[in-house]
Design a protein around this motif. Structure first.
Motif, PDB file in Angstrom:
ATOM      1  N   LEU A  32      61.624  -0.940  47.992  1.00  0.00           N
ATOM      2  CA  LEU A  32      62.978  -0.471  48.230  1.00  0.00           C
ATOM      3  C   LEU A  32      63.350   0.576  47.178  1.00  0.00           C
ATOM      4  O   LEU A  32      62.973   0.436  46.003  1.00  0.00           O
ATOM      5  CB  LEU A  32      63.976  -1.625  48.180  1.00  0.00           C
ATOM      6  CG  LEU A  32      64.231  -2.383  49.495  1.00  0.00           C
ATOM      7  CD1 LEU A  32      63.005  -3.153  49.928  1.00  0.00           C
ATOM      8  CD2 LEU A  32      65.437  -3.311  49.340  1.00  0.00           C
ATOM      9  N   PRO A  33      64.085   1.603  47.549  1.00  0.00           N
ATOM     10  CA  PRO A  33      64.486   2.628  46.575  1.00  0.00           C
ATOM     11  C   PRO A  33      65.247   2.026  45.406  1.00  0.00           C
ATOM     12  O   PRO A  33      66.167   1.223  45.585  1.00  0.00           O
ATOM     13  CB  PRO A  33      65.387   3.552  47.398  1.00  0.00           C
ATOM     14  CG  PRO A  33      64.931   3.366  48.811  1.00  0.00           C
ATOM     15  CD  PRO A  33      64.534   1.924  48.915  1.00  0.00           C
ATOM     16  N   GLY A  34      64.826   2.395  44.200  1.00  0.00           N
ATOM     17  CA  GLY A  34      65.494   1.919  43.001  1.00  0.00           C
ATOM     18  C   GLY A  34      65.081   0.553  42.525  1.00  0.00           C
ATOM     19  O   GLY A  34      65.558   0.088  41.473  1.00  0.00           O
ATOM     20  N   ALA A  35      64.192  -0.134  43.253  1.00  0.00           N
ATOM     21  CA  ALA A  35      63.783  -1.491  42.859  1.00  0.00           C
ATOM     22  C   ALA A  35      62.927  -1.454  41.598  1.00  0.00           C
ATOM     23  O   ALA A  35      62.220  -0.480  41.326  1.00  0.00           O
ATOM     24  CB  ALA A  35      63.016  -2.161  43.993  1.00  0.00           C
ATOM     25  N   ILE A  36      62.999  -2.532  40.814  1.00  0.00           N
ATOM     26  CA  ILE A  36      62.095  -2.728  39.689  1.00  0.00           C
ATOM     27  C   ILE A  36      61.121  -3.844  40.043  1.00  0.00           C
ATOM     28  O   ILE A  36      61.450  -4.745  40.803  1.00  0.00           O
ATOM     29  CB  ILE A  36      62.860  -3.061  38.389  1.00  0.00           C
ATOM     30  CG1 ILE A  36      63.628  -4.390  38.527  1.00  0.00           C
ATOM     31  CG2 ILE A  36      63.807  -1.937  38.013  1.00  0.00           C
ATOM     32  CD1 ILE A  36      64.224  -4.883  37.206  1.00  0.00           C
ATOM     33  N   ASN A  37      59.922  -3.761  39.506  1.00  0.00           N
ATOM     34  CA  ASN A  37      58.889  -4.742  39.833  1.00  0.00           C
ATOM     35  C   ASN A  37      58.817  -5.814  38.748  1.00  0.00           C
ATOM     36  O   ASN A  37      58.479  -5.533  37.604  1.00  0.00           O
ATOM     37  CB  ASN A  37      57.539  -4.040  39.970  1.00  0.00           C
ATOM     38  CG  ASN A  37      56.438  -4.948  40.501  1.00  0.00           C
ATOM     39  OD1 ASN A  37      55.278  -4.771  40.176  1.00  0.00           O
ATOM     40  ND2 ASN A  37      56.793  -5.906  41.346  1.00  0.00           N
ATOM     41  N   CYS A  38      59.150  -7.029  39.117  1.00  0.00           N
ATOM     42  CA  CYS A  38      59.045  -8.194  38.229  1.00  0.00           C
ATOM     43  C   CYS A  38      58.264  -9.260  38.981  1.00  0.00           C
ATOM     44  O   CYS A  38      58.844 -10.195  39.561  1.00  0.00           O
ATOM     45  CB  CYS A  38      60.419  -8.709  37.826  1.00  0.00           C
ATOM     46  SG  CYS A  38      61.427  -7.510  36.935  1.00  0.00           S
ATOM     47  N   ASN A  72      55.344 -16.614  34.437  1.00  0.00           N
ATOM     48  CA  ASN A  72      55.814 -15.246  34.658  1.00  0.00           C
ATOM     49  C   ASN A  72      57.336 -15.169  34.633  1.00  0.00           C
ATOM     50  O   ASN A  72      57.920 -14.227  34.081  1.00  0.00           O
ATOM     51  CB  ASN A  72      55.279 -14.702  35.981  1.00  0.00           C
ATOM     52  CG  ASN A  72      53.794 -14.393  35.922  1.00  0.00           C
ATOM     53  OD1 ASN A  72      53.287 -13.942  34.891  1.00  0.00           O
ATOM     54  ND2 ASN A  72      53.085 -14.641  37.015  1.00  0.00           N
ATOM     55  N   LEU A  73      57.995 -16.158  35.238  1.00  0.00           N
ATOM     56  CA  LEU A  73      59.453 -16.178  35.215  1.00  0.00           C
ATOM     57  C   LEU A  73      59.973 -16.316  33.782  1.00  0.00           C
ATOM     58  O   LEU A  73      60.958 -15.663  33.400  1.00  0.00           O
ATOM     59  CB  LEU A  73      59.984 -17.311  36.093  1.00  0.00           C
ATOM     60  CG  LEU A  73      59.849 -17.110  37.602  1.00  0.00           C
ATOM     61  CD1 LEU A  73      60.248 -18.380  38.343  1.00  0.00           C
ATOM     62  CD2 LEU A  73      60.704 -15.936  38.071  1.00  0.00           C
ATOM     63  N   ALA A  74      59.309 -17.145  32.984  1.00  0.00           N
ATOM     64  CA  ALA A  74      59.709 -17.301  31.585  1.00  0.00           C
ATOM     65  C   ALA A  74      59.585 -15.982  30.833  1.00  0.00           C
ATOM     66  O   ALA A  74      60.457 -15.613  30.025  1.00  0.00           O
ATOM     67  CB  ALA A  74      58.859 -18.382  30.916  1.00  0.00           C
ATOM     68  N   GLU A  79      62.034 -11.082  28.449  1.00  0.00           N
ATOM     69  CA  GLU A  79      61.854  -9.639  28.261  1.00  0.00           C
ATOM     70  C   GLU A  79      62.768  -8.809  29.180  1.00  0.00           C
ATOM     71  O   GLU A  79      63.767  -8.258  28.728  1.00  0.00           O
ATOM     72  CB  GLU A  79      60.385  -9.278  28.498  1.00  0.00           C
ATOM     73  CG  GLU A  79      59.441  -9.973  27.509  1.00  0.00           C
ATOM     74  CD  GLU A  79      57.975  -9.763  27.844  1.00  0.00           C
ATOM     75  OE1 GLU A  79      57.676  -9.030  28.827  1.00  0.00           O
ATOM     76  OE2 GLU A  79      57.124 -10.353  27.148  1.00  0.00           O
ATOM     77  N   ARG A  80      62.468  -8.733  30.457  1.00  0.00           N
ATOM     78  CA  ARG A  80      63.172  -7.816  31.355  1.00  0.00           C
ATOM     79  C   ARG A  80      64.642  -8.178  31.554  1.00  0.00           C
ATOM     80  O   ARG A  80      65.480  -7.306  31.743  1.00  0.00           O
ATOM     81  CB  ARG A  80      62.482  -7.768  32.736  1.00  0.00           C
ATOM     82  CG  ARG A  80      61.059  -7.252  32.722  1.00  0.00           C
ATOM     83  CD  ARG A  80      60.966  -5.792  32.330  1.00  0.00           C
ATOM     84  NE  ARG A  80      61.549  -4.900  33.310  1.00  0.00           N
ATOM     85  CZ  ARG A  80      60.908  -4.414  34.382  1.00  0.00           C
ATOM     86  NH1 ARG A  80      59.659  -4.789  34.637  1.00  0.00           N
ATOM     87  NH2 ARG A  80      61.519  -3.572  35.196  1.00  0.00           N
TER      88      ARG A  80
END
Length: 366
Positions: A32-38, A72-74, A79-80
């Motif tokens: 999606l436009p503007g999405a960040i990858n986490c 990964n969630l931790a 961080e993010r």
């Protein structure tokens, strides 16, 4: 904390952040436009979980995968997301709007953020993109820039944008100039899905009451296919031809395509693709000029023997309003001349030609 029903694609603009919970490889293809990858699972973890599911079943895949997701969630929380305020409202999606995005939303909501899950995930986004292109493209008031290779059409399109006009830069979205020598140096073309996402995003932003300038294109730009709904509209739209002398065009090409002289071996290889059209003797001569970096001789013959005949054949066949085209003269194609060309294009009496545009067929916008 807000509690509500499913969040649809059309609601996405109401959120502070759009989070793609899929793997980095999935995100790289399209998002999606503007999405960040986490990601809740990285590429290797996703492979491991998938293998466990096939070989040992759902329970073992979830047991191992659950530990990976938690880790990964931790990390994302440390961080993010560490600096996000209490009023932060993220929208999270995965492939289908299932367990990956659901697990992230659960944890974010436990923290206290008003996180929501995109209903249907990325697959819902793809349906939205296809629908938007099919619905909105037939309604665009396109004005098509034409001219043989070297007429600076792309530069004129950019100048139009700088002067405040709405423009649709298909070659920019496809990261390719559209010709056999049109690859961007060191830049790969996007996936077809990513091109369509960028196209839908651009079309949605237009003022539907105002014209949109676009360059004449074939149905393929490099390896990217232009959606049929847009091609039909483009071919039915009024045109303006940039009329420049071969000398002015060659001078422009030598400036705009100067990078082709940086890698003679690659240029010679690209020219080999024209062997069936022009024969071995001609291609050998062109490749010799490529190896010798004699771009002036090469471009002059490519214009005269390849691009200009192709242009002459294609315009009348592909553009329905070609016979009624308007024209702007370009004695030269320097940056200042290109700015003047853009102003001249805007000043043309387009209104009388717009009436010839076919209306969308019944049900086309449903």
């Amino acid at each position: 904390m807000s509690r509500r029903g499913p969040v649809c694609v059309g609601d996405r603009h109401g959120f502070d952040t759009i989070i793609d919970a899929r793997s980095p490889a999935e995100f790289a293809v399209d998002h999606l436009p503007g999405a960040i990858n986490c990601p809740v699972l990285d590429d290797e973890e996703r492979r491991i979980v998938g293998t466990l599911y096939k070989q040992q079943g759902a329970f073992e895949a979830r047991r191992v995968g659950g530990a990976m997701v938690a880790a990964n969630l931790a990390r994302h929380l440390r961080e993010r997301f560490a600096e996000q305020p209490a009023v932060w409202r993220p929208l999270v999606y995965c492939w289908r709007g299932g367990m990956r995005s659901g697990s992230m939303v659960t944890w974010l909501r436990l923290v206290g953020w008003d996180a929501q899950q995109l209903s249907g995930g990325y697959k819902a986004w793809r349906r939205h993109v296809i629908t938007q292109i099919d619905t909105l493209a037939p309604q665009l008031h396109l004005r098509v820039l034409c001219g043989p290779t070297g007429s600076a059409k792309t530069r004129v399109l950019q100048a139009l944008a700088e002067q405040g006009a709405q423009t649709l830069d298909l070659e920019g979205l496809a990261r390719h100039r559209g010709s056999v020598l049109g690859g961007w140096p060191g830049v790969a073309q996007p996936a077809q899905t990513a091109f369509e996402t960028a196209l839908a995003d651009a079309i949605e932003a237009f003022d539907a009451t105002q014209p949109v300038y676009v360059e004449a294109e074939s149905s393929r730009i490099g390896r990217i296919s232009v959606p049929p709904a847009l091609m039909l509209r483009l071919r039915a739209s009024p045109c303006v031809e940039i009329v420049a002398s071969p000398e002015a065009r060659l001078d422009f090409l030598l400036r705009d395509y100067a990078n082709l002289g940086d890698d003679p071996q690659l240029l010679a290889h690209q020219l080999h693709n024209l062997r069936e059209l022009h024969g071995g003797e001609v291609i050998a001569r062109w490749q010799a000029w490529a190896h010798g970096r004699n771009l002036a001789a090469l471009f002059a013959e490519l214009m005269a023997r390849h691009y200009d005949p192709l242009y002459a054949r294609s315009q009348g066949t592909n553009l329905q309003q070609w016979e009624e085209r308007q024209s702007v003269a370009a004695p030269a194609l320097t940056p200042a001349d290109i700015e003047r060309l853009a102003s001249a294009v805007i000043a043309l009496p387009w209104q009388s030609l717009n009436a010839k545009l076919p209306l969308p067929a019944s049900g086309e916008n449903s």
